[in-house]
Design a protein around this motif. Structure first.
Motif, PDB file in Angstrom:
ATOM      1  N   ILE A 139       0.841  -1.202   0.000  1.00 56.99           N
ATOM      2  CA  ILE A 139       0.000   0.000   0.000  1.00 56.99           C
ATOM      3  C   ILE A 139       0.875   1.251   0.000  1.00 56.99           C
ATOM      4  N   GLY A 142       2.396   1.931  -3.349  1.00 58.06           N
ATOM      5  CA  GLY A 142       1.459   2.064  -4.464  1.00 58.06           C
ATOM      6  C   GLY A 142       1.447   0.846  -5.376  1.00 58.06           C
ATOM      7  N   ILE A 144      -0.040  -1.682  -4.839  1.00 57.70           N
ATOM      8  CA  ILE A 144      -1.342  -2.304  -4.655  1.00 57.70           C
ATOM      9  C   ILE A 144      -2.191  -2.174  -5.925  1.00 57.70           C
ATOM     10  N   ALA A 145      -1.938  -1.104  -6.710  1.00 58.20           N
ATOM     11  CA  ALA A 145      -2.730  -0.886  -7.920  1.00 58.20           C
ATOM     12  C   ALA A 145      -2.145  -1.623  -9.118  1.00 58.20           C
ATOM     13  N   ASP A 146      -0.953  -2.174  -8.979  1.00 58.06           N
ATOM     14  CA  ASP A 146      -0.284  -2.802 -10.112  1.00 58.06           C
ATOM     15  C   ASP A 146      -0.519  -4.312 -10.131  1.00 58.06           C
ATOM     16  N   PRO A 147      -0.283  -4.937 -11.288  1.00 56.31           N
ATOM     17  CA  PRO A 147      -0.615  -6.369 -11.421  1.00 56.31           C
ATOM     18  C   PRO A 147       0.150  -7.268 -10.453  1.00 56.31           C
ATOM     19  N   SER A 149       0.464  -7.041  -7.375  1.00 53.19           N
ATOM     20  CA  SER A 149      -0.170  -7.208  -6.067  1.00 53.19           C
ATOM     21  C   SER A 149      -0.993  -8.501  -6.007  1.00 53.19           C
ATOM     22  N   GLU A 150      -1.550  -8.928  -7.155  1.00 53.56           N
ATOM     23  CA  GLU A 150      -2.424 -10.103  -7.101  1.00 53.56           C
ATOM     24  C   GLU A 150      -1.679 -11.395  -6.787  1.00 53.56           C
TER      25      GLU A 150
END
Lengths: 402, 161
Positions: A139, A142, A144-147, A149-150
Motif C-alpha cells: 500500500i 502504491g 497495490i494498484a499494479d498487477p 499485487s495479485e
C-alpha cells in the motif's frame, strides 16, 4: 497488585514509544515492538539494574490471546470459496513458494545437525512471509494498484492455509514430545480429530455463527465473538492441539456468517493491543547473548532464503503471466518475514530441547528483524535490483512504455 | 467500457477502468472504506497515485461525478410549470434589450406580452412585486409569470434574441 499494574503501565509506555518510533521512521511496528520487549526485559534492563518487565504468567497469557486473535483474523479473511474462485494460479504460485522455501529451511536445519522437528520449525520460520508487513508495504509503495499485487496477496492467502496445516502438525510434534512414533501418531490423531470436528462445525454451523452475533449492541457483539473463539482455542490447547489453528477455523466460520466486516471493524483494536503484547513478550524472552549462538544459522538463513524467496516469487509471478520485471517484484515482495515466524518461535519455546527453547526463538527474533528490514528495503529499491538482475540481457533493449 | 474487478485479500477490492487511450484508471477500495485512485499510463508503466479519499468524501465526490447534484445542460432559462399551461420563468435581461433603462410601466411589458413581472433579481438583491415605476437594468433577472405563449414572447423581447 500495584507492582503488577505499574509493570503493565511500563509495558504500554514502551509499546507506545516504539510504535511512535516506527511511524516516524516508516518501519514496520512488529520488529520494533520485539526490540522494545528485549530492551525493557530482564536480559537488558534487568542486567543493567534498571526497572524491567518480568516474563511472567499474566503477560504470557495476554500474549497467547494475541496469537489467538492474529490467527482468528487470518481465518476471517480466508475463505475456501475465495481460494476456489481465484483458481489454479494461487495454487501454482503457492505450491512453488512452499516447495522451494520450506524444504530449504529444513535442509539448513539438518545441515546444522539439528533434529528433524527442530529443522521443521526452522523451515516454517523461513517459509512464511509476513502478511502484515508485505501488505502495508504494497500500500505504501502504491504497488497495490499494479498487477504484481495479485500474485503477492494470492500467495499470502495460500501461505495462510499452509501455515494452519503446518501448525496443526508441528504443535503435535512439539507438544507430543519424545514418545516415539506411537505417541506422535496418537497426538496427530487427536489434533486432526479435533480440527476435523471443528471444521465440520464451521462448514455446517454458519447459521449458528450468524445467530450468535445477531445483536445490535456493540459491547455484547465483541464479547460474544471473544466468547466463541477463546474457549475453543483453550479447549484445543488443553488437548495438545494448536490453539492458533483452532482460532483460525473459528475465524473461517465467522467469515461466512455475514458479520465479517463488523467483526473486523470492532475487533481490530482488540487484536492490535494483544498482538502488540505478543510481540513485546517475544522480545522479553529473548536474551541478546543467545543471538551469538544463533549467529551461524541466522547468517546462513539470511544468505540462502532471501534469493530463494525472490526466485520462487519470480516463478509465481510468471504463472500469472506477468512480465519478467513485474515477476521479480513479486519475488522481492515476498521477502519480509514477521508475525507468523514469531508464532512458530513461541511454539518452539515450549519445546523440550535446548535448540527449541533457546536457539530457535533467538534465531527467529534476529531473522524477523533482518528480513523485515531487508525485505522492505528490497521493495523500495526494486528499480535498482531490477537493473542489476536484468543488466546482462537488457543491453540495448528499450523497456516498453518507460 | 470495460471494468476489471479483482479481490485484494486482506486489503479490499480493485477496479480498473479502461480510459480509451490505453491508460487505465485504478480504484482501490480498502476494507476500511478508504479509496485510492491511480492512473496507469500503459500496460508496462507503473501506476501513479492521483489522490485518496475517505469513505464519506468518496461517496460525495461519486454523486458529483454521477451528476446527481448538478447536470450541466445549458440552463439559458429555468422554468417552473404551474398547472397545465402557466409558467414561472427566470429571464435575464440582455444588454441591448429595448427595456433597459425604462421602468416596467414605460416598457408596457404586460400589455405587450401577456406575462407579468413578479420579481426582479439584481445581484444579491430581490425586488418583490415591483411596481410600474421599477427600473429595469441590463443584467437583471426578471421573474415572470404567465401562459406559456406569453412567456415565450416575453423572453424574445427581453433577452434581445
Amino acid at each position: 497488585m500495584a507492582a503488577a499494574l505499574l509493570e503493565f503501565g511500563y509495558l504500554f509506555v514502551v509499546l507506545a514509544l516504539t510504535g511512535a518510533a516506527a511511524l516516524r521512521l516508516g518501519l514496520s511496528v512488529i520488529p520494533l515492538y520485539v526490540v522494545g520487549g528485549v530492551v525493557a526485559g530482564p536480559y537488558v534492563a534487568g542486567r543493567l539494574g534498571l526497572p524491567y518487565v518480568a516474563d511472567g504468567e499474566v503477560i504470557a497469557l495476554l500474549a497467547e490471546l494475541g496469537i489467538v486473535l492474529l490467527l482468528f483474523f487470518l481465518g476471517l479473511e480466508f475463505s475456501l470459496d475465495r481460494l476456489r474462485a481465484s483458481g489454479s494460479e494461487i495454487g501454482r504460485a503457492g505450491v512453488v513458494d512452499l516447495g522451494v522455501n520450506l524444504p530449504l529451511g529444513i535442509a539448513i536445519g539438518l545441515l546444522l545437525g539439528w533434529s528433524f522437528v527442530e529443522s521443521l520449525l526452522l523451515g516454517g520460520i523461513v517459509y512464511i512471509s509476513s502478511s502484515a508487513i508485505v501488505t502495508k508495504t504494497l500500500i505504501d509503495l502504491g504497488w497495490i494498484a499494479d498487477p504484481e499485487s495479485e500474485p503477492i496477496l494470492g500467495t499470502l492467502v495460500f501461505e495462510d492455509l499452509a501455515i494452519a496445516v503446518y501448525l496443526a502438525v508441528v504443535t503435535s510434534l512439539v507438544l507430543g514430545g519424545e514418545g516415539g512414533f506411537g505417541a506422535i501418531g496418537r497426538s496427530l490423531a487427536i489434533a486432526f480429530g479435533f480440527l476435523g470436528l471443528l471444521f465440520v462445525a464451521v462448514q455446517y454451523g454458519t447459521g449458528l455463527f450468524t445467530r450468535v452475533l445477531d445483536i445490535g449492541n456493540q459491547e455484547a457483539f465483541v464479547l460474544r465473538a471473544l466468547a466463541v473463539v477463546i474457549p475453543v482455542a483453550g479447549a484445543a490447547l488443553a488437548l495438545g492441539v494448536s490453539e492458533a489453528v483452532a482460532a483460525f477455523f473459528v475465524g473461517m466460520g465467522f467469515s461466512a456468517s455475514g458479520h465479517r466486516e463488523r467483526i473486523e471493524r470492532t475487533l481490530i483494536p482488540v487484536r492490535d493491543v494483544f498482538a502488540a503484547i505478543f510481540f513485546f513478550w517475544i522480545g522479553l524472552g529473548t536474551d541478546p547473548m543467545l543471538l551469538t549462538a544463533a549467529a551461524v544459522p541466522l547468517a546462513l538463513a539470511v544468505v540462502l532464503t532471501t534469493p530463494a524467496k525472490v526466485v520462487s516469487g519470480y516463478v509465481g509471478g510468471r504463472t500469472y503471466d506477468l512480465s519478467a520485471s513485474r515477476s521479480l517484484r513479486v519475488g522481492l515482495g515476498m521477502v519480509p518475514r514477521g508475525e507468523f515466524s514469531l508464532v512458530i518461535a513461541a511454539l518452539a519455546a515450549s519445546g523440550t530441547t535446548p535448540v527449541m527453547r533457546e536457539v530457535i526463538p533467538a534465531f527467529a527474533v534476529g531473522y524477523v528483524f533482518v528480513m523485515s528490514a531487508l525485505g522492505t528495503v528490497l521493495m523500495q529499491q526494486s528499480d535498482l535490483v531490477e537493473r542489476l538482475v536484468f543488466r546482462g540481457e537488457s543491453d540495448g533493449v528499450v523497456k516498453g512504455g518507460q | 467500457m470495460t471494468v476489471y474487478e479483482s479481490d485484494l485479500p486482506g486489503v479490499g477490492k480493485k477496479h480498473e477502468v479502461e480510459l480509451g487511450d490505453g491508460a487505465r484508471l485504478i480504484i482501490v477500495t480498502h476494507n476500511t472504506g478508504k479509496r485510492e485512485v491511480f492512473r496507469r499510463e500503459s500496460v508496462d508503466s507503473d501506476s501513479e497515485k492521483l489522490f485518496e479519499l475517505d469513505d464519506k468524501l468518496a461517496r460525495q465526490v461519486g454523486t458529483l461525478l454521477e451528476g446527481a447534484y448538478f447536470q450541466p445542460v445549458e440552463p439559458t432559462r429555468i422554468e417552473t410549470l404551474l398547472g397545465d399551461s402557466t409558467l414561472i420563468e427566470w429571464v435575464e435581461v440582455g444588454a441591448d434589450a429595448d427595456v433597459v433603462g425604462k421602468t416596467l410601466g414605460e416598457s408596457n411589458l404586460r400589455q405587450a406580452t401577456g406575462a407579468s413581472v413578479i420579481a426582479i433579481e439584481r445581484d444579491d438583491e430581490v425586488i418583490a412585486s415591483p411596481g410600474g415605476d421599477a427600473m429595469v437594468e441590463a443584467g437583471d433577472t426578471l421573474v415572470v409569470i404567465g401562459p406559456r405563449e406569453a412567456c415565450r414572447n416575453f423572453v424574445e423581447l427581453v433577452t434581445g434574441a
